[in-house]
Write a protein that holds these residues in place. Sequence first.
Motif, PDB file in Angstrom:
ATOM      1  N   TRP A  18       0.836  -1.202   0.000  1.00 28.41           N
ATOM      2  CA  TRP A  18       0.000   0.000   0.000  1.00 28.41           C
ATOM      3  C   TRP A  18       0.875   1.258   0.000  1.00 28.41           C
ATOM      4  CZ3 TRP A  18      -5.012   0.833  -0.829  1.00 28.41           C
ATOM      5  CH2 TRP A  18      -5.903  -0.229  -0.703  1.00 28.41           C
ATOM      6  N   ALA A  19       1.904   1.269   0.850  1.00 27.53           N
ATOM      7  CA  ALA A  19       2.760   2.454   0.951  1.00 27.53           C
ATOM      8  C   ALA A  19       3.497   2.722  -0.357  1.00 27.53           C
ATOM      9  CB  ALA A  19       3.759   2.273   2.095  1.00 27.53           C
ATOM     10  N   ILE A  20       4.060   1.686  -0.972  1.00 27.14           N
ATOM     11  CA  ILE A  20       4.786   1.859  -2.234  1.00 27.14           C
ATOM     12  C   ILE A  20       3.822   2.298  -3.338  1.00 27.14           C
ATOM     13  CG2 ILE A  20       6.051   0.645  -4.075  1.00 27.14           C
ATOM     14  CD1 ILE A  20       7.814   1.161  -1.673  1.00 27.14           C
ATOM     15  N   SER A  21       2.661   1.670  -3.414  1.00 30.64           N
ATOM     16  CA  SER A  21       1.691   2.034  -4.438  1.00 30.64           C
ATOM     17  C   SER A  21       1.234   3.482  -4.268  1.00 30.64           C
ATOM     18  CB  SER A  21       0.486   1.092  -4.392  1.00 30.64           C
ATOM     19  OG  SER A  21      -0.404   1.383  -5.445  1.00 30.64           O
ATOM     20  N   ASN A  22       0.983   3.882  -3.023  1.00 31.10           N
ATOM     21  CA  ASN A  22       0.613   5.277  -2.777  1.00 31.10           C
ATOM     22  C   ASN A  22       1.731   6.231  -3.186  1.00 31.10           C
ATOM     23  OD1 ASN A  22      -1.924   4.667  -1.801  1.00 31.10           O
ATOM     24  ND2 ASN A  22      -1.275   4.650   0.338  1.00 31.10           N
ATOM     25  N   ALA A  23       2.954   5.818  -2.944  1.00 31.15           N
ATOM     26  CA  ALA A  23       4.092   6.660  -3.337  1.00 31.15           C
ATOM     27  C   ALA A  23       4.159   6.807  -4.853  1.00 31.15           C
ATOM     28  CB  ALA A  23       5.389   6.083  -2.792  1.00 31.15           C
ATOM     29  N   THR A  24       3.803   5.743  -5.588  1.00 32.75           N
ATOM     30  CA  THR A  24       3.827   5.851  -7.053  1.00 32.75           C
ATOM     31  C   THR A  24       2.690   6.717  -7.565  1.00 32.75           C
ATOM     32  OG1 THR A  24       2.471   3.877  -7.490  1.00 32.75           O
ATOM     33  CG2 THR A  24       4.865   3.560  -7.326  1.00 32.75           C
ATOM     34  N   SER A  25       1.576   6.754  -6.847  1.00 34.92           N
ATOM     35  CA  SER A  25       0.449   7.550  -7.336  1.00 34.92           C
ATOM     36  C   SER A  25       0.612   9.023  -7.008  1.00 34.92           C
ATOM     37  CB  SER A  25      -0.885   7.027  -6.788  1.00 34.92           C
ATOM     38  OG  SER A  25      -0.979   7.261  -5.410  1.00 34.92           O
ATOM     39  N   GLY A  26       1.334   9.335  -5.940  1.00 36.61           N
ATOM     40  CA  GLY A  26       1.504  10.730  -5.564  1.00 36.61           C
ATOM     41  C   GLY A  26       2.871  11.295  -5.876  1.00 36.61           C
ATOM     42  N   GLY A  27       3.770  10.435  -6.349  1.00 31.67           N
ATOM     43  CA  GLY A  27       5.145  10.874  -6.568  1.00 31.67           C
ATOM     44  C   GLY A  27       5.360  11.503  -7.927  1.00 31.67           C
ATOM     45  N   SER A  28       6.409  12.275  -8.011  1.00 28.31           N
ATOM     46  CA  SER A  28       6.805  12.883  -9.279  1.00 28.31           C
ATOM     47  C   SER A  28       7.524  11.845 -10.139  1.00 28.31           C
ATOM     48  CB  SER A  28       7.750  14.065  -9.025  1.00 28.31           C
ATOM     49  OG  SER A  28       9.001  13.591  -8.550  1.00 28.31           O
ATOM     50  N   HIS A  29       7.811  12.223 -11.360  1.00 33.45           N
ATOM     51  CA  HIS A  29       8.545  11.370 -12.291  1.00 33.45           C
ATOM     52  C   HIS A  29       9.863  10.903 -11.663  1.00 33.45           C
ATOM     53  CE1 HIS A  29       9.284  10.249 -16.582  1.00 33.45           C
ATOM     54  NE2 HIS A  29      10.553  10.346 -16.203  1.00 33.45           N
ATOM     55  N   ASP A  30      10.622  11.835 -11.135  1.00 31.01           N
ATOM     56  CA  ASP A  30      11.919  11.506 -10.523  1.00 31.01           C
ATOM     57  C   ASP A  30      11.757  10.639  -9.276  1.00 31.01           C
ATOM     58  OD1 ASP A  30      13.294  12.913 -12.468  1.00 31.01           O
ATOM     59  OD2 ASP A  30      13.440  14.745 -11.264  1.00 31.01           O
ATOM     60  N   GLN A  31      10.721  10.902  -8.492  1.00 30.29           N
ATOM     61  CA  GLN A  31      10.509  10.118  -7.281  1.00 30.29           C
ATOM     62  C   GLN A  31      10.143   8.675  -7.622  1.00 30.29           C
ATOM     63  OE1 GLN A  31       7.595  12.701  -5.572  1.00 30.29           O
ATOM     64  NE2 GLN A  31       9.112  13.859  -4.396  1.00 30.29           N
ATOM     65  N   ILE A  32       9.355   8.487  -8.663  1.00 30.72           N
ATOM     66  CA  ILE A  32       9.006   7.129  -9.081  1.00 30.72           C
ATOM     67  C   ILE A  32      10.244   6.418  -9.628  1.00 30.72           C
ATOM     68  CG2 ILE A  32       7.632   5.761 -10.717  1.00 30.72           C
ATOM     69  CD1 ILE A  32       5.387   7.861 -10.268  1.00 30.72           C
ATOM     70  N   GLN A  33      11.071   7.130 -10.367  1.00 26.74           N
ATOM     71  CA  GLN A  33      12.326   6.532 -10.828  1.00 26.74           C
ATOM     72  C   GLN A  33      13.188   6.108  -9.639  1.00 26.74           C
ATOM     73  OE1 GLN A  33      13.718   9.736 -13.395  1.00 26.74           O
ATOM     74  NE2 GLN A  33      13.292   8.485 -15.211  1.00 26.74           N
ATOM     75  N   PHE A  34      13.179   6.911  -8.581  1.00 19.13           N
ATOM     76  CA  PHE A  34      13.937   6.553  -7.381  1.00 19.13           C
ATOM     77  C   PHE A  34      13.368   5.284  -6.741  1.00 19.13           C
ATOM     78  CE2 PHE A  34      14.675   6.620  -2.814  1.00 19.13           C
ATOM     79  CZ  PHE A  34      16.061   6.660  -2.795  1.00 19.13           C
ATOM     80  N   LEU A  35      12.050   5.191  -6.654  1.00 21.27           N
ATOM     81  CA  LEU A  35      11.420   3.981  -6.097  1.00 21.27           C
ATOM     82  C   LEU A  35      11.865   2.746  -6.869  1.00 21.27           C
ATOM     83  CD1 LEU A  35       7.776   5.252  -5.522  1.00 21.27           C
ATOM     84  CD2 LEU A  35       9.399   4.584  -3.748  1.00 21.27           C
ATOM     85  N   VAL A  36      11.883   2.872  -8.194  1.00 24.95           N
ATOM     86  CA  VAL A  36      12.314   1.747  -9.032  1.00 24.95           C
ATOM     87  C   VAL A  36      13.780   1.426  -8.768  1.00 24.95           C
ATOM     88  CG1 VAL A  36      12.700   0.996 -11.403  1.00 24.95           C
ATOM     89  CG2 VAL A  36      10.574   2.149 -10.797  1.00 24.95           C
ATOM     90  N   SER A  37      14.595   2.449  -8.626  1.00 23.62           N
ATOM     91  CA  SER A  37      16.027   2.216  -8.381  1.00 23.62           C
ATOM     92  C   SER A  37      16.260   1.512  -7.045  1.00 23.62           C
ATOM     93  CB  SER A  37      16.803   3.536  -8.419  1.00 23.62           C
ATOM     94  OG  SER A  37      16.600   4.285  -7.226  1.00 23.62           O
TER      95      SER A  37
END
Length: 197
Positions: free
Chosen positions: A56-75
């Motif tokens: 839930w936390a990761i999915s929420n981060a992907t829905s509210g995060g910026s392009h760069d923040q989502i790239q960071f999550l993937v990294s």
Amino acid sequence: MIYSKIIMALRILLVELLTVIGFNSVSQAVIEANIILPLVHLLQHAEFDIKKEAAWAISNATSGGSHDQIQFLVSQGCIKPLCDLLICPDPRIVTVCLEGLENILKVGEADKEMGMNEGINVYAHVIDECDGLDKIENLQSHDNNEIYEKAVKILERYWAEEEEEEQNPQENGNGNQQGFSFGTNQPNLPPGGFKFG
């Protein structure tokens, strides 16, 4: 043991609450606090109840995060554990993981459309390498209609082009298909045909 589970669950809920707000500055604060890597570790290795909260936390981060923040999550390695949870028995978690993966795929598609990564959605490739594509394809036969529809939508959006290329070989510059063709340029048979033996 119970105490540590409670603390862990509270930490995940805190991250979830912070990321659900959807403000990039809050998501950035979570990233800068170095919480994402431990969260991804929990998503991959913890007990199922903890994995659910981490998803839930990761999915929420992907829905509210910026392009760069989502790239960071993937990294930080979030794709594989999200893909791994696509086979869990809880339809809510499967849906949450599909939503997170879809948000990640959107970022990869934006990069692809900007001409980055040699015109490839690298996140689609990573999902495929993590057996996520197979799992998403299997969700097309899921009993839950919402999961079925989301899986079909993701497959059509991010993998249909690749499937079409496999079914229809590329044409070369003069419009002829490459490959073998049978029955077109047949050799001339001798009058009366071939005679054997």
